[in-house]
Scaffold this motif. Structure first.
Motif, mmCIF file in Angstrom:
data_model
loop_
_atom_site.group_PDB
_atom_site.id
_atom_site.type_symbol
_atom_site.label_atom_id
_atom_site.label_comp_id
_atom_site.label_asym_id
_atom_site.label_seq_id
_atom_site.Cartn_x
_atom_site.Cartn_y
_atom_site.Cartn_z
ATOM 1 N N ASN A 121 0.826 -1.210 0.000
ATOM 2 C CA ASN A 121 0.000 0.000 0.000
ATOM 3 C C ASN A 121 0.862 1.262 0.000
ATOM 4 O OD1 ASN A 121 -2.469 -1.362 -0.028
ATOM 5 N ND2 ASN A 121 -2.371 -1.688 2.175
ATOM 6 N N ALA A 139 2.235 1.757 -3.524
ATOM 7 C CA ALA A 139 1.184 2.212 -4.433
ATOM 8 C C ALA A 139 0.912 3.703 -4.241
ATOM 9 C CB ALA A 139 -0.090 1.406 -4.217
ATOM 10 N N SER A 140 0.895 4.163 -2.997
ATOM 11 C CA SER A 140 0.653 5.581 -2.761
ATOM 12 C C SER A 140 1.842 6.435 -3.209
ATOM 13 C CB SER A 140 0.343 5.845 -1.285
ATOM 14 O OG SER A 140 1.446 5.507 -0.489
ATOM 15 N N ASN A 187 3.719 5.814 -5.740
ATOM 16 C CA ASN A 187 3.741 5.816 -7.200
ATOM 17 C C ASN A 187 2.409 6.239 -7.814
ATOM 18 O OD1 ASN A 187 6.477 4.761 -8.022
ATOM 19 N ND2 ASN A 187 5.858 3.313 -6.443
ATOM 20 N N ASN A 188 1.561 6.883 -7.014
ATOM 21 C CA ASN A 188 0.288 7.447 -7.476
ATOM 22 C C ASN A 188 -0.614 6.423 -8.157
ATOM 23 O OD1 ASN A 188 1.121 9.952 -6.523
ATOM 24 N ND2 ASN A 188 2.160 10.402 -8.449
ATOM 25 N N ILE A 189 -0.701 5.243 -7.576
ATOM 26 C CA ILE A 189 -1.626 4.220 -8.069
ATOM 27 C C ILE A 189 -2.823 4.246 -7.133
ATOM 28 C CG2 ILE A 189 -1.952 1.775 -8.530
ATOM 29 C CD1 ILE A 189 1.079 1.594 -8.971
ATOM 30 N N THR A 190 -3.992 4.580 -7.676
ATOM 31 C CA THR A 190 -5.160 4.722 -6.818
ATOM 32 C C THR A 190 -6.085 3.518 -6.886
ATOM 33 O OG1 THR A 190 -6.260 5.936 -8.597
ATOM 34 C CG2 THR A 190 -5.133 7.235 -6.915
ATOM 35 N N LYS A 191 -6.363 3.030 -8.081
ATOM 36 C CA LYS A 191 -7.277 1.893 -8.222
ATOM 37 C C LYS A 191 -6.471 0.618 -8.420
ATOM 38 C CE LYS A 191 -11.145 4.457 -10.077
ATOM 39 N NZ LYS A 191 -12.165 4.516 -11.109
ATOM 40 N N TYR A 192 -6.409 -0.197 -7.371
ATOM 41 C CA TYR A 192 -5.662 -1.442 -7.440
ATOM 42 C C TYR A 192 -6.229 -2.433 -6.438
ATOM 43 C CZ TYR A 192 -3.305 0.158 -3.201
ATOM 44 O OH TYR A 192 -3.026 0.590 -1.933
ATOM 45 N N ILE A 234 0.530 -6.100 -6.605
ATOM 46 C CA ILE A 234 -0.432 -5.048 -6.916
ATOM 47 C C ILE A 234 -0.932 -5.258 -8.340
ATOM 48 C CG2 ILE A 234 -0.703 -2.586 -7.313
ATOM 49 C CD1 ILE A 234 1.324 -2.112 -5.130
ATOM 50 N N GLU A 272 -3.348 -3.383 -11.021
ATOM 51 C CA GLU A 272 -4.086 -2.160 -11.301
ATOM 52 C C GLU A 272 -5.410 -2.489 -11.975
ATOM 53 O OE1 GLU A 272 -2.109 1.441 -12.683
ATOM 54 O OE2 GLU A 272 -0.293 0.229 -12.747
ATOM 55 N N GLN A 286 -8.403 -1.815 -14.539
ATOM 56 C CA GLN A 286 -8.588 -1.178 -15.845
ATOM 57 C C GLN A 286 -9.737 -0.199 -15.764
ATOM 58 O OE1 GLN A 286 -6.429 -1.667 -18.243
ATOM 59 N NE2 GLN A 286 -5.333 -3.189 -17.033
#
Length: 75
Positions: free
Chosen positions: A43, A46-47, A49-54, A67, A69, A71
């Motif tokens: 987590n 992901a935060s 690297n700016n990944i929000t929907k995973y 992780i 992602e 679609q």
């Protein structure tokens, strides 16, 4: 595979009696999905690297987390 000839080997100071195909033709390393030892670390990454929907899935005999992602069409 094509043979690397002696003249080319001499230019790179390689021995003439061995095959050096990999020296001249770099084979790409396959990229694997990133895995983490804990959910917290996944987590955090992901935060960062700016990944929000995973979603997190368990991999490697349920010892690590990966992780995945989402679609655009998935929720």
């Amino acid at each position: 595979m094509k043979k690397i000839h002696t003249q080319a080997k001499r230019a790179f100071k390689l021995s003439t009696h061995l095959k050096h195909y990999r020296y001249f033709h770099k084979l790409g390393k396959k990229l694997r999905p990133r895995t983490f030892t804990s959910e917290e670390r996944a987590n955090e990454w992901a935060s960062e690297n700016n990944i929000t929907k995973y979603t997190l899935i368990k991999v490697k005999k349920d010892k690590r987390f990966q992780i995945v992602e989402m679609q655009n069409g998935q929720s």
